[in-house]
Design a protein around this motif. Structure first.
Motif, PDB file in Angstrom:
ATOM      1  N   ARG A  79      -3.593  16.006 -12.647  1.00 39.72           N
ATOM      2  CA  ARG A  79      -2.460  16.892 -12.368  1.00 39.72           C
ATOM      3  C   ARG A  79      -1.476  16.249 -11.403  1.00 39.72           C
ATOM      4  O   ARG A  79      -0.257  16.350 -11.579  1.00 39.72           O
ATOM      5  CB  ARG A  79      -2.973  18.227 -11.800  1.00 39.72           C
ATOM      6  N   LEU A  80      -1.988  15.585 -10.376  1.00 40.84           N
ATOM      7  CA  LEU A  80      -1.105  14.924  -9.415  1.00 40.84           C
ATOM      8  C   LEU A  80      -0.274  13.835 -10.087  1.00 40.84           C
ATOM      9  O   LEU A  80       0.927  13.689  -9.807  1.00 40.84           O
ATOM     10  CB  LEU A  80      -1.923  14.321  -8.268  1.00 40.84           C
ATOM     11  N   LEU A  81      -0.899  13.085 -10.985  1.00 40.40           N
ATOM     12  CA  LEU A  81      -0.189  12.000 -11.658  1.00 40.40           C
ATOM     13  C   LEU A  81       0.897  12.536 -12.589  1.00 40.40           C
ATOM     14  O   LEU A  81       1.966  11.936 -12.719  1.00 40.40           O
ATOM     15  CB  LEU A  81      -1.175  11.127 -12.433  1.00 40.40           C
ATOM     16  N   GLU A  82       0.639  13.671 -13.229  1.00 40.71           N
ATOM     17  CA  GLU A  82       1.664  14.263 -14.093  1.00 40.71           C
ATOM     18  C   GLU A  82       2.872  14.720 -13.274  1.00 40.71           C
ATOM     19  O   GLU A  82       4.022  14.510 -13.661  1.00 40.71           O
ATOM     20  CB  GLU A  82       1.065  15.429 -14.875  1.00 40.71           C
ATOM     21  N   VAL A  83       2.620  15.349 -12.126  1.00 41.38           N
ATOM     22  CA  VAL A  83       3.718  15.758 -11.246  1.00 41.38           C
ATOM     23  C   VAL A  83       4.425  14.530 -10.684  1.00 41.38           C
ATOM     24  O   VAL A  83       5.659  14.496 -10.570  1.00 41.38           O
ATOM     25  CB  VAL A  83       3.191  16.650 -10.104  1.00 41.38           C
ATOM     26  N   LEU A  84       3.643  13.500 -10.375  1.00 40.80           N
ATOM     27  CA  LEU A  84       4.216  12.269  -9.849  1.00 40.80           C
ATOM     28  C   LEU A  84       5.167  11.631 -10.857  1.00 40.80           C
ATOM     29  O   LEU A  84       6.215  11.091 -10.482  1.00 40.80           O
ATOM     30  CB  LEU A  84       3.087  11.303  -9.491  1.00 40.80           C
ATOM     31  N   LEU A  90       2.554  10.615  -3.300  1.00 37.85           N
ATOM     32  CA  LEU A  90       1.920   9.304  -3.289  1.00 37.85           C
ATOM     33  C   LEU A  90       0.738   9.284  -2.337  1.00 37.85           C
ATOM     34  O   LEU A  90      -0.326   8.745  -2.639  1.00 37.85           O
ATOM     35  CB  LEU A  90       2.943   8.230  -2.891  1.00 37.85           C
ATOM     36  N   SER A  91       0.939   9.892  -1.170  1.00 32.83           N
ATOM     37  CA  SER A  91      -0.132   9.952  -0.184  1.00 32.83           C
ATOM     38  C   SER A  91      -1.308  10.775  -0.706  1.00 32.83           C
ATOM     39  O   SER A  91      -2.472  10.398  -0.534  1.00 32.83           O
ATOM     40  CB  SER A  91       0.403  10.557   1.121  1.00 32.83           C
ATOM     41  N   ALA A 102       0.834  -1.193   0.000  1.00 32.47           N
ATOM     42  CA  ALA A 102       0.000   0.000   0.000  1.00 32.47           C
ATOM     43  C   ALA A 102       0.878   1.257   0.000  1.00 32.47           C
ATOM     44  O   ALA A 102       1.792   1.385   0.815  1.00 32.47           O
ATOM     45  CB  ALA A 102      -0.924  -0.002   1.211  1.00 32.47           C
ATOM     46  N   GLY A 103       0.604   2.155  -0.944  1.00 30.17           N
ATOM     47  CA  GLY A 103       1.379   3.382  -1.060  1.00 30.17           C
ATOM     48  C   GLY A 103       2.487   3.319  -2.079  1.00 30.17           C
ATOM     49  O   GLY A 103       3.054   4.346  -2.456  1.00 30.17           O
ATOM     50  N   ASP A 104       2.831   2.118  -2.565  1.00 33.35           N
ATOM     51  CA  ASP A 104       3.904   1.980  -3.552  1.00 33.35           C
ATOM     52  C   ASP A 104       3.449   2.461  -4.930  1.00 33.35           C
ATOM     53  O   ASP A 104       2.268   2.389  -5.279  1.00 33.35           O
ATOM     54  CB  ASP A 104       4.349   0.525  -3.671  1.00 33.35           C
TER      55      ASP A 104
END
Length: 302
Positions: free
Chosen positions: A167-172, A147-148, A61-63
């Protein structure tokens, strides 16, 4: 703008086709080979990734993971079950669910990134074949916070959730590309390793800031305070190609991005890539890509 920011701006990454997948008890999902960059984040539960090339990894979880152009692979949990094709699971989520009330639940985000067609091949210079970031890895720093945030947003039902997750996924993606612990094989090679090196990184920034200048290995070596031979060897060892070859590739990258924009005159493109005339640029571009500038531009429109 620093070299990595320039490259990301040209790539224009977008997280597309992502889904939140829920599976119960023992399950296995089968994925077909792909030529894109796939990603996944385990939100709840655990899973095991097995690629047909023999590579595997465990997700808690969280990976978070990225894989560039993976071969066929599976993801399984609860000891594994009858393999279900990923597209079939998306069409009928019930294939992965159990009727029991006390089912062990696994949730994860799965999807892929798309990039601007003109320079999508740049991804290979940035990515390791597999990037695995553990949610418990305190060295991940800001990446851990992202990730959180992704997990929290995915499980919530707030207005605008899809836009925020995009947007979060692009920054991630960008943070994951920059995440290279020394324990990862190959982390001491490539563009990001070069940017982290004091001498090679300075040379890269110089070339990116003034690509049209007629740089020589001697001039670059002088600019970073090294002898010509030592600089050439160090640059080639880390980046994987000689400095002038890298500069030529970067110029072609700029040219392809400019050709993808209909409002950049050919003379301007030739000048920004260090050529003295449109004809010289056209010859150089065809030698590097196999297309004339006009043919290349037409290929992007089809």
């Amino acid at each position: 703008m620093d070299p990595l920011s320039q490259i990301i701006a040209l790539l224009k990454p977008q997280a597309v086709g992502w889904r939140i997948v829920e599976a119960h008890d023992a399950w296995t999902i089968r994925f077909l080979p792909s030529d894109v960059v796939v990603f996944g984040q385990m939100i709840e539960g655990t899973g095991r990734v097995e690629r047909d090339d023999g590579t595997g990894l465990d997700l808690a979880a969280g990976d978070f993971m990225l894989m560039a152009a993976p071969p066929p692979w599976t993801m399984a949990g609860g000891g594994g079950g009858t393999p279900v094709d990923f597209k079939a699971a998306l069409a009928d989520p019930g294939l992965l669910l159990s009727a029991g009330r006390d089912a062990t639940i696994t949730r994860f985000i799965a999807g892929h990134f798309t990039f601007a067609a003109a320079n999508a091949d740049l991804v290979a210079s940035l990515m390791l074949p597999i990037v695995h970031v553990r949610g418990t890895d305190t060295l991940a720093g800001r990446l851990g916070a992202l990730l959180s945030a992704v997990g929290d947003e995915a499980l919530a039902d707030r207005p605008g959730r899809s836009l925020v997750l995009d947007r979060l996924l692009e920054v991630l993606l960008i943070e994951a590309l920059r995440y290279r612990p020394a324990t990862i094989p190959g982390s001491d090679r490539g563009l990001l390793a070069g940017l982290a090196d004091a001498k090679v990184g300075k040379a890269l920034r110089i070339m990116h800031e003034d690509a049209q200048r007629p740089w020589t290995v001697a001039a670059l070596a002088h600019a970073v305070g090294m002898s010509r031979s030592a600089f050439a060897a160090r640059f080639t060892h880390i980046i994987g190609m000689p400095p002038i070859d890298y500069l030529a590739n970067w110029r072609m990258t700029l040219a392809k991005a400019a050709l993808a924009s209909s409002n950049v005159p050919m003379a301007e493109i030739a000048e920004m890539t260090g050529y003295q005339s449109v004809s010289a640029f056209s010859t150089g571009f065809k030698r590097a890509t196999g297309f004339s500038p006009k043919s290349y531009k037409q290929s992007l429109a089809t």
